[in-house]
Design a protein around this motif. Structure first.
Motif, PDB file in Angstrom:
ATOM      1  N   SER A   9       0.828  -1.210   0.000  1.00  0.00           N
ATOM      2  CA  SER A   9       0.000   0.000   0.000  1.00  0.00           C
ATOM      3  C   SER A   9       0.861   1.258   0.000  1.00  0.00           C
ATOM      4  O   SER A   9       0.473   2.285  -0.514  1.00  0.00           O
ATOM      5  CB  SER A   9      -0.915   0.005   1.221  1.00  0.00           C
ATOM      6  OG  SER A   9      -0.121   0.090   2.377  1.00  0.00           O
ATOM      7  N   GLY A  10       2.036   1.174   0.583  1.00  0.00           N
ATOM      8  CA  GLY A  10       2.883   2.356   0.634  1.00  0.00           C
ATOM      9  C   GLY A  10       4.258   1.968   1.108  1.00  0.00           C
ATOM     10  O   GLY A  10       4.586   0.781   1.227  1.00  0.00           O
ATOM     11  N   ARG A  11       5.063   2.997   1.419  1.00  0.00           N
ATOM     12  CA  ARG A  11       6.460   2.752   1.766  1.00  0.00           C
ATOM     13  C   ARG A  11       6.592   1.926   3.041  1.00  0.00           C
ATOM     14  O   ARG A  11       7.380   0.980   3.112  1.00  0.00           O
ATOM     15  CB  ARG A  11       7.128   4.118   1.929  1.00  0.00           C
ATOM     16  CG  ARG A  11       8.593   4.058   2.084  1.00  0.00           C
ATOM     17  CD  ARG A  11       9.267   5.309   1.600  1.00  0.00           C
ATOM     18  NE  ARG A  11      10.697   5.163   1.717  1.00  0.00           N
ATOM     19  CZ  ARG A  11      11.446   5.854   2.568  1.00  0.00           C
ATOM     20  NH1 ARG A  11      10.898   6.757   3.332  1.00  0.00           N
ATOM     21  NH2 ARG A  11      12.743   5.641   2.626  1.00  0.00           N
ATOM     22  N   ILE A  61      14.256   7.257  -9.952  1.00  0.00           N
ATOM     23  CA  ILE A  61      12.805   7.516  -9.954  1.00  0.00           C
ATOM     24  C   ILE A  61      12.313   7.655  -8.507  1.00  0.00           C
ATOM     25  O   ILE A  61      12.557   6.777  -7.679  1.00  0.00           O
ATOM     26  CB  ILE A  61      12.046   6.372 -10.661  1.00  0.00           C
ATOM     27  CG1 ILE A  61      12.576   6.197 -12.068  1.00  0.00           C
ATOM     28  CG2 ILE A  61      10.542   6.644 -10.667  1.00  0.00           C
ATOM     29  CD1 ILE A  61      12.003   5.008 -12.798  1.00  0.00           C
ATOM     30  N   GLY A  62      11.663   8.736  -8.223  1.00  0.00           N
ATOM     31  CA  GLY A  62      11.154   8.981  -6.867  1.00  0.00           C
ATOM     32  C   GLY A  62      12.221   9.480  -5.913  1.00  0.00           C
ATOM     33  O   GLY A  62      11.973   9.620  -4.721  1.00  0.00           O
ATOM     34  N   GLN A  82       8.351   5.585  -4.984  1.00  0.00           N
ATOM     35  CA  GLN A  82       9.043   5.407  -3.699  1.00  0.00           C
ATOM     36  C   GLN A  82      10.559   5.298  -3.825  1.00  0.00           C
ATOM     37  O   GLN A  82      11.060   4.742  -4.798  1.00  0.00           O
ATOM     38  CB  GLN A  82       8.483   4.171  -3.011  1.00  0.00           C
ATOM     39  CG  GLN A  82       7.107   4.460  -2.453  1.00  0.00           C
ATOM     40  CD  GLN A  82       6.373   3.201  -2.125  1.00  0.00           C
ATOM     41  OE1 GLN A  82       6.978   2.185  -1.819  1.00  0.00           O
ATOM     42  NE2 GLN A  82       5.060   3.269  -2.185  1.00  0.00           N
ATOM     43  N   LYS A  83      11.230   5.788  -2.809  1.00  0.00           N
ATOM     44  CA  LYS A  83      12.696   5.785  -2.828  1.00  0.00           C
ATOM     45  C   LYS A  83      13.221   4.401  -2.473  1.00  0.00           C
ATOM     46  O   LYS A  83      12.973   3.922  -1.361  1.00  0.00           O
ATOM     47  CB  LYS A  83      13.216   6.777  -1.797  1.00  0.00           C
ATOM     48  CG  LYS A  83      12.905   8.209  -2.114  1.00  0.00           C
ATOM     49  CD  LYS A  83      13.523   9.100  -1.049  1.00  0.00           C
ATOM     50  CE  LYS A  83      13.166  10.535  -1.362  1.00  0.00           C
ATOM     51  NZ  LYS A  83      13.260  11.422  -0.235  1.00  0.00           N
ATOM     52  N   ILE A  84      13.962   3.812  -3.379  1.00  0.00           N
ATOM     53  CA  ILE A  84      14.476   2.464  -3.102  1.00  0.00           C
ATOM     54  C   ILE A  84      15.674   2.517  -2.154  1.00  0.00           C
ATOM     55  O   ILE A  84      15.760   1.744  -1.200  1.00  0.00           O
ATOM     56  CB  ILE A  84      14.880   1.767  -4.422  1.00  0.00           C
ATOM     57  CG1 ILE A  84      13.638   1.497  -5.273  1.00  0.00           C
ATOM     58  CG2 ILE A  84      15.644   0.482  -4.144  1.00  0.00           C
ATOM     59  CD1 ILE A  84      13.922   0.820  -6.586  1.00  0.00           C
ATOM     60  N   VAL A  85      16.589   3.439  -2.417  1.00  0.00           N
ATOM     61  CA  VAL A  85      17.851   3.412  -1.670  1.00  0.00           C
ATOM     62  C   VAL A  85      17.628   3.633  -0.177  1.00  0.00           C
ATOM     63  O   VAL A  85      18.148   2.875   0.654  1.00  0.00           O
ATOM     64  CB  VAL A  85      18.834   4.467  -2.245  1.00  0.00           C
ATOM     65  CG1 VAL A  85      20.113   4.509  -1.421  1.00  0.00           C
ATOM     66  CG2 VAL A  85      19.158   4.134  -3.685  1.00  0.00           C
TER      67      VAL A  85
END
Ligand code: PFF
Length: 461
Positions: free
Chosen positions: A8-10, A416-417, A241-244
């Motif tokens: 649903s989200g981060r 991205i993001g 969303q930020k992956i790192v």
């Protein structure tokens, strides 16, 4: 692809991925490996591996998964062509085999939880002997590990958001709460500080080749790397969303639980005058003795909480292990999720039976002392082979990103993001680690670990 589900989200993603990472590896394996390898010295090397290598590998896996939005096989195949698809299959098979033995150990933890909390396990006198007969009692074990697999399958069959994410949102915070309570308790025991010292003050002369191998394989296992679990979870992450930074939080959360488990267990062990070098039985033989000595009520509460903690940790991991092959069959073969999950659960349970009976059950002695494996048992054999497949899988993933997908494409996905990623120090460090440290270090160490496992490294060199 659109109806395959999403987190649903981060927060949902971070909790689920941290749930996959936090498991028996942190609470059962990390403390005993640290205990056998000099405590703080092991912790130090472990942290170096996490930072230098494992965090970048985790970022790479999540990037691959999110880019394609498919299971491990589909992701490698889409980005690399048919030949690279095999790497996905390799990971899926590794996941199936990890789950097969992991579920057996989770079954022990489940049984201990039930029998300490509601039964008379703590009334025994000799817990070493008890554990030996317990793992041999296949009738009990069969039910406990079947029960554990059923709970896993129920969660996974509900899908990504309603099953995996929802379960992790309950279990992960509970796990931290139980862990903190147990640490507070164990630090207040007499002689607790001797355990803390053993754990936190490194004696660098304790670092041997074995320490380095054990730290590396433990770091990979603990972060669930090298077999596509995070590719699969990454495929459910939304593009904004930020992956790192998510990967940094997941790695930190996992390392924190491993660290805190040591901080809980060593004071307990030292205050009871026990040895920390006991190996795999540490949690199942030594701790129950300590819980027993606490008296019937306190022992039941502290011991029951400890094994509940172990069950939660294991469950959030078994869920991710089952999701990897399930996602493959749902994405690639378009099978419906529920029957796929139940069929896989049954298959994996059956595959785990040899590991279960290899702990000394009469009639299966040949699985108990494998002649081609330095006399070790079948469960250890499967577990070691899986460890090797994780470091080999991680190494091949680095090679895949460097030579096939290309580092620039990975960076484009990571951007991205995350507006600040490009040109940052983190970007340069991740790119360097994946191109150079990963392939070189992992290939050398994987070969050495294979030699060590089959022949014993000190006999060869
Ligand atoms: N990380 C889990 C643990 O430390 O217990 C084990 C694990 C789970 C390994 C999921 C690999 C995986 F894909």
């Amino acid at each position: 692809m659109s109806n395959r589900g999403n987190f649903s989200g981060r927060l949902g993603f971070i909790l689920a991925a941290a749930g996959s990472a936090v498991g028996l590896g942190n609470i059962w394996r990390f403390p005993y490996l640290a205990g056998q390898n000099g405590g703080a010295a092991f912790l130090f090397i472990y942290m170096v591996f996490i930072f230098l290598l494992c965090f970048p590998v985790m970022v790479g896996e999540i990037a691959i998964g999110r880019k394609v939005g498919s299971d491990a096989y589909g992701s490698y195949r889409t980005l690399g062509g048919k030949r690279w698809g095999f790497l996905g299959i390799f990971g899926i098979l590794a996941g199936i085999f990890i789950l097969s033995f992991y579920n057996v150990v989770a079954g022990w933890a489940f049984g201990y939880f039930l029998e300490i909390s509601f039964g008379d396990l703590l009334n025994h006198q000799d817990f070493g002997a008890f554990f030996g007969s317990y793992v041999n009692d296949v009738s009990d074990n069969l039910w406990f590990s079947l029960g554990f697999m059923v709970i896993t399958a129920v969660i996974v069959s509900q899908g990504v958001q309603k099953g995996i994410e929802a379960a992790n949102k309950i279990m992960m915070p509970s796990l931290y709460v139980i862990l903190i309570c147990l640490i507070v308790y164990s630090l207040t025991l007499p002689n607790a500080m001797a355990g803390v010292k053993f754990y936190l003050i490194p004696d660098l002369s304790e670092i041997k080749a074995q320490t380095i191998f054990d730290a590396l394989r433990q770091a990979f296992f603990s972060l669930s790397l090298g077999m596509g679990a995070l590719i699969t979870y990454g495929s459910y992450v939304k593009k904004d969303q930020k992956i790192v930074s998510s990967a940094a939080i997941i790695s930190a959360a996992d390392t924190m639980v491993a660290f805190l488990s040591g901080l809980m267990i060593f004071p307990l062990v030292f205050s009871a005058g026990q040895s920390p070098t006991e190996g795999p039985p540490l949690v199942f033989m030594i701790l129950p003795q300590i819980f027993h000595d606490m008296g019937p009520i306190l022992g039941r509460i502290v011991g029951g909480s400890f094994f509940l903690l172990l069950c939660f940790a294991a469950l959030t991991s078994t869920v991710s292990l089952l999701e990897v092959p399930a996602a493959f069959l749902v994405d690639q073969k378009k099978f419906p999720r529920k029957p796929v999950v139940w069929a896989l659960a049954l298959l994996v349970f059956i595959l785990g039976l040899p590991s279960m009976v290899s702990q000394g059950m009469a009639g299966f002695e040949f699985l108990n002392k494998l002649p081609f494996y330095q006399g070790r048992d079948f469960l250890t054999f499967v577990s070691d082979m899986c460890d090797i497949s994780l470091t080999v899988g991680g190494c091949l993933m680095c090679i895949f990103i460097t030579y096939r997908w290309k580092i620039e494409n990975m960076n484009t996905e990571l951007k991205i993001g995350d507006d600040t990623y490009m040109g940052s120090l983190t970007q340069r460090y991740i790119s360097f680690a994946i191109q150079y440290i990963g392939p070189i270090l992992l290939s050398i160490l994987s070969v050495l670990v294979i030699i060590d496992k089959f022949f014993g490294i000190e006999k060869v060199f």
